[in-house]
Each structure stands twice: as structure tokens, then as C-alpha cells.
Motif scaffolding. Structure first.
Motif, PDB file in Angstrom:
ATOM      1  N   SER A 180      -5.769  25.440 -28.595  1.00  0.00           N
ATOM      2  CA  SER A 180      -5.033  24.410 -27.976  1.00  0.00           C
ATOM      3  C   SER A 180      -4.046  24.996 -27.131  1.00  0.00           C
ATOM      4  O   SER A 180      -3.776  24.415 -25.826  1.00  0.00           O
ATOM      5  CB  SER A 180      -4.280  23.487 -28.903  1.00  0.00           C
ATOM      6  OG  SER A 180      -3.026  24.187 -29.517  1.00  0.00           O
ATOM      7  N   PHE A 181      -3.317  26.080 -27.081  1.00  0.00           N
ATOM      8  CA  PHE A 181      -2.602  26.805 -26.396  1.00  0.00           C
ATOM      9  C   PHE A 181      -3.261  27.296 -25.213  1.00  0.00           C
ATOM     10  O   PHE A 181      -2.899  27.480 -23.942  1.00  0.00           O
ATOM     11  CB  PHE A 181      -1.385  27.775 -27.081  1.00  0.00           C
ATOM     12  CG  PHE A 181      -0.359  27.287 -27.883  1.00  0.00           C
ATOM     13  CD1 PHE A 181       0.675  26.928 -27.250  1.00  0.00           C
ATOM     14  CD2 PHE A 181      -0.525  27.087 -29.309  1.00  0.00           C
ATOM     15  CE1 PHE A 181       1.743  26.184 -27.891  1.00  0.00           C
ATOM     16  CE2 PHE A 181       0.623  26.752 -29.943  1.00  0.00           C
ATOM     17  CZ  PHE A 181       1.739  25.957 -29.163  1.00  0.00           C
ATOM     18  N   GLY A 203      -3.998  14.766 -31.892  1.00  0.00           N
ATOM     19  CA  GLY A 203      -3.124  15.267 -30.905  1.00  0.00           C
ATOM     20  C   GLY A 203      -2.724  16.646 -30.851  1.00  0.00           C
ATOM     21  O   GLY A 203      -1.665  16.972 -30.283  1.00  0.00           O
ATOM     22  N   GLY A 204      -3.900  17.618 -31.156  1.00  0.00           N
ATOM     23  CA  GLY A 204      -3.720  19.051 -31.135  1.00  0.00           C
ATOM     24  C   GLY A 204      -3.314  19.400 -29.628  1.00  0.00           C
ATOM     25  O   GLY A 204      -2.315  20.387 -29.447  1.00  0.00           O
ATOM     26  N   LEU A 205      -3.757  18.945 -28.735  1.00  0.00           N
ATOM     27  CA  LEU A 205      -3.778  19.401 -27.276  1.00  0.00           C
ATOM     28  C   LEU A 205      -2.427  18.852 -26.643  1.00  0.00           C
ATOM     29  O   LEU A 205      -1.707  19.401 -25.963  1.00  0.00           O
ATOM     30  CB  LEU A 205      -4.863  19.311 -26.670  1.00  0.00           C
ATOM     31  CG  LEU A 205      -6.157  19.831 -26.547  1.00  0.00           C
ATOM     32  CD1 LEU A 205      -7.241  19.121 -25.858  1.00  0.00           C
ATOM     33  CD2 LEU A 205      -6.057  21.236 -26.193  1.00  0.00           C
ATOM     34  N   LEU A 206      -1.997  17.634 -27.389  1.00  0.00           N
ATOM     35  CA  LEU A 206      -0.551  16.934 -27.098  1.00  0.00           C
ATOM     36  C   LEU A 206       0.459  18.066 -27.197  1.00  0.00           C
ATOM     37  O   LEU A 206       1.646  18.380 -26.563  1.00  0.00           O
ATOM     38  CB  LEU A 206      -0.596  15.802 -27.301  1.00  0.00           C
ATOM     39  CG  LEU A 206      -1.586  14.428 -27.082  1.00  0.00           C
ATOM     40  CD1 LEU A 206      -0.958  13.275 -27.416  1.00  0.00           C
ATOM     41  CD2 LEU A 206      -1.942  14.736 -25.740  1.00  0.00           C
ATOM     42  N   ILE A 207       0.251  18.501 -28.235  1.00  0.00           N
ATOM     43  CA  ILE A 207       1.306  19.398 -29.053  1.00  0.00           C
ATOM     44  C   ILE A 207       1.481  20.525 -28.340  1.00  0.00           C
ATOM     45  O   ILE A 207       2.815  21.037 -27.991  1.00  0.00           O
ATOM     46  CB  ILE A 207       0.966  19.831 -30.650  1.00  0.00           C
ATOM     47  CG1 ILE A 207       1.224  18.412 -31.326  1.00  0.00           C
ATOM     48  CG2 ILE A 207       1.902  20.782 -31.133  1.00  0.00           C
ATOM     49  CD1 ILE A 207       0.614  18.707 -32.874  1.00  0.00           C
ATOM     50  N   SER A 208       0.370  21.447 -27.920  1.00  0.00           N
ATOM     51  CA  SER A 208       0.702  22.699 -27.348  1.00  0.00           C
ATOM     52  C   SER A 208       1.256  22.273 -25.795  1.00  0.00           C
ATOM     53  O   SER A 208       1.942  23.151 -25.251  1.00  0.00           O
ATOM     54  CB  SER A 208      -0.684  23.406 -26.949  1.00  0.00           C
ATOM     55  OG  SER A 208      -1.801  22.321 -26.332  1.00  0.00           O
ATOM     56  N   SER A 209       0.631  21.176 -25.185  1.00  0.00           N
ATOM     57  CA  SER A 209       1.275  20.768 -23.771  1.00  0.00           C
ATOM     58  C   SER A 209       2.833  20.260 -23.841  1.00  0.00           C
ATOM     59  O   SER A 209       3.482  20.678 -22.973  1.00  0.00           O
ATOM     60  CB  SER A 209       0.352  19.536 -23.278  1.00  0.00           C
ATOM     61  OG  SER A 209      -0.912  19.894 -23.183  1.00  0.00           O
ATOM     62  N   ALA A 210       3.194  19.446 -24.829  1.00  0.00           N
ATOM     63  CA  ALA A 210       4.760  19.503 -25.215  1.00  0.00           C
ATOM     64  C   ALA A 210       5.505  20.681 -25.534  1.00  0.00           C
ATOM     65  O   ALA A 210       6.515  20.769 -24.821  1.00  0.00           O
ATOM     66  CB  ALA A 210       4.609  18.487 -26.164  1.00  0.00           C
ATOM     67  N   HIS A 211       4.922  21.548 -25.987  1.00  0.00           N
ATOM     68  CA  HIS A 211       5.695  22.858 -26.323  1.00  0.00           C
ATOM     69  C   HIS A 211       5.848  23.299 -25.032  1.00  0.00           C
ATOM     70  O   HIS A 211       6.868  24.154 -24.976  1.00  0.00           O
ATOM     71  CB  HIS A 211       4.708  23.869 -27.110  1.00  0.00           C
ATOM     72  CG  HIS A 211       5.258  25.314 -27.276  1.00  0.00           C
ATOM     73  ND1 HIS A 211       6.179  25.568 -28.168  1.00  0.00           N
ATOM     74  CD2 HIS A 211       5.293  26.441 -26.560  1.00  0.00           C
ATOM     75  CE1 HIS A 211       6.681  26.702 -28.075  1.00  0.00           C
ATOM     76  NE2 HIS A 211       6.124  27.215 -27.076  1.00  0.00           N
TER      77      HIS A 211
END
Length: 284
Positions: A180-181, A203-211
């Protein structure tokens, strides 16, 4: 990933070295140390970045390259008031301690004036030796050697700290943290971007993008996944809990402020008005 980040942070691959397929070492041209640090604050693929002082296909070539490196660029890190240490990293071969010491001692021609400090040095220098990719055919001598000053490490610890195993809300197809990162970096996500995942899942890809500071949203055709309902994916848990949802995942990492929303929608049927809506669409 590195190519995408270079286009975002600045820099390019160097033509100084012929890049071997699957080589663990790359030479990059980056305008400043600040940009190099910026790249390493993003990457989960690269382990470390160094200011390259010299390299060659043999020890002799390495030493000649080091002797040609401008002394004025060395001196700020070698003066008498500084402390330093030298590490050796070998790829695809293990050296004895005696062999390592011998290689370090061979660098005595460098104008080191400071004191050795193995615990907390101001400057760390590395000898990097590449013995190829074949563990069944390891050459006696390295096929390429590098020497440089350590600048920064990458973000590989994110793989563990964002591990799906520790995540509050997961599904059967939750995206691996490392991937995802990497995908967020491929998408060149940056602060204040709006990122959309049309098959958002948990939401795995949302988490890395939000990071990385992006505002995130998504859609999914599965009503139960969007609302955190139905059977759980964890072992020994029959049903999902009342707070198992995408928002809770972002809250877990202190990223809830970047969460816009997630909608139940069929991506085969367009739901968005025409025009530019998103800075990046990242999905799997």
C-alpha cells in the motif's frame, strides 16, 4: 517506487553506472542532501541513502576514485573536532571481523582527523560491497565497491507499524502495508491531495495515502464492508464489532482528519460529475 519519488522530490538515475538487473545498489543524481532526505522519508523499498565519495569495480578503482573526490567536500566531516565510525555492508557474502578491519584500515589514506566513536558518532561512513545475486556462485572479490557518508534511512519500519496483523478492521483481501505504501508512492501522493480508491475494501490504500497527508475517500460495491457489518475475517471472531470500519482504521493511526468518506457504489456505473475531482486514483 524510486523513479516515482525522484520525479516528486527531484533527482534522476545516474548514467555513471550501468544498472544491473536486480542490483541492490543504485547511483542517483540528487540536487541536495535535503532532497535526498525527503526521498528517504517516503520510500519503503530503499534501505539507506549515502553521499557517494567513490566507487569502482575493484579495491584499486575505489581507492583511485576516493583520491579524486574533492577534499573540500570531505573536510567538513573529517575535522579534528568530529567523531565518526566506518561500517561495512556486503551483499551476498559474509566477511570475518578480521577481513572487515583489514578493509577499513586500507582507507588510512583518507584525511580522517576526528576520533572514532562506535556508539554515538556524528558521521557514519559505509563501505558497500556487491558480490552479485547468485548465492551458489559467489565471486572471491566484489564485482563493485562503494564508499560514502550515510545520510538517512528509508521508512521500512512503516511495514511493521502499519501491519495488517495489528489493524483494527480487516477483510479477507486487505492490502499488505508494504504494497500500500509502494502504491501511494507510485501515485506520488503528497500533502493536501485528494485520493480516491474505487474498490476501497477495508481502506488499506487510504491509510497509506493519508499517512503522506492526503485527504482520502473511496467506494465499494460491498455494503457490509463499507459499513463494517457481517462476519469477521479474524480467527476466533464470528461477527464484526460495532466500531470495525474504515474510519476506525484511520483513527487507529491518528489519520482520521484526512478521511472524507466511503460510499457504496458500483464502479461500472459512473457516479461522479464530469471534471477534475481527484489528484490520484489508487486501487488494486
Amino acid at each position: 517506487e524510486i523513479a516515482s519519488l525522484l520525479s516528486l522530490c527531484g533527482g534522476q538515475f545516474s548514467g555513471e553506472q550501468e544498472i544491473r538487473v536486480n542490483s541492490p545498489f543504485w547511483i542517483l543524481n540528487i540536487p541536495s542532501e535535503e532532497m535526498a532526505r525527503g526521498l528517504m522519508k517516503r520510500t519503503v523499498c530503499a534501505k539507506s541513502i549515502f553521499e557517494l565519495w567513490g566507487h569502482g569495480r575493484s579495491a584499486g578503482e575505489l581507492y583511485a576514485s576516493l583520491k579524486n573526490y574533492p577534499t573540500d567536500k570531505m573536510l567538513p566531516y573529517l575535522h579534528s573536532d568530529s567523531t565518526y565510525k566506518v561500517h561495512i555492508h556486503t551483499f551476498n557474502k559474509t566477511l570475518t571481523q578480521a577481513q572487515k578491519i583489514k578493509k577499513i584500515d586500507a582507507l588510512e589514506f583518507l584525511p580522517f582527523k576526528g576520533k572514532v566513536n562506535l556508539k554515538n558518532p556524528e558521521h557514519i561512513f559505509w563501505i558497500l560491497e556487491d558480490y552479485g545475486m547468485n548465492p551458489n556462485d559467489v565471486p572471491e572479490e566484489p564485482i563493485h565497491l562503494y564508499f560514502g557518508r550515510w545520510i538517512a534511512d528509508g521508512q521500512r519500519e512503516l511495514i511493521e507499524s502499519y501491519s495488517v496483523k495489528k489493524r483494527h478492521f480487516i477483510g479477507n483481501t486487505s492490502m499488505d502495508a508494504c504494497l500500500s505504501f509502494i502504491m501511494a508512492n507510485h501515485g506520488r501522493v503528497k500533502p493536501n491531495d485528494i485520493v480516491y480508491d474505487p474498490f476501497v475494501g477495508t481502506g488499506g490504500l487510504l491509510i497509506s495515502s493519508a499517512h503522506f497527508g492526503a485527504y482520502v475517500c473511496g467506494t465499494d460495491i460491498d455494503y457490509n464492508t463499507i459499513h463494517g457489518l457481517g462476519k469477521a475475517s479474524r480467527k476466533n471472531q464470528k461477527w464484526r464489532g460495532p466500531d470495525e470500519n474504515i474510519r476506525a482504521n484511520l483513527r487507529q493511526y491518528g489519520l482520521e482528519k484526512y478521511y472524507l468518506d466511503a460510499l457504496v457504489a458500483d464502479s461500472s456505473r459512473p457516479i461522479w460529475r464530469k471534471g477534475m475531482l481527484f489528484d490520484a486514483i489508487i486501487t488494486d
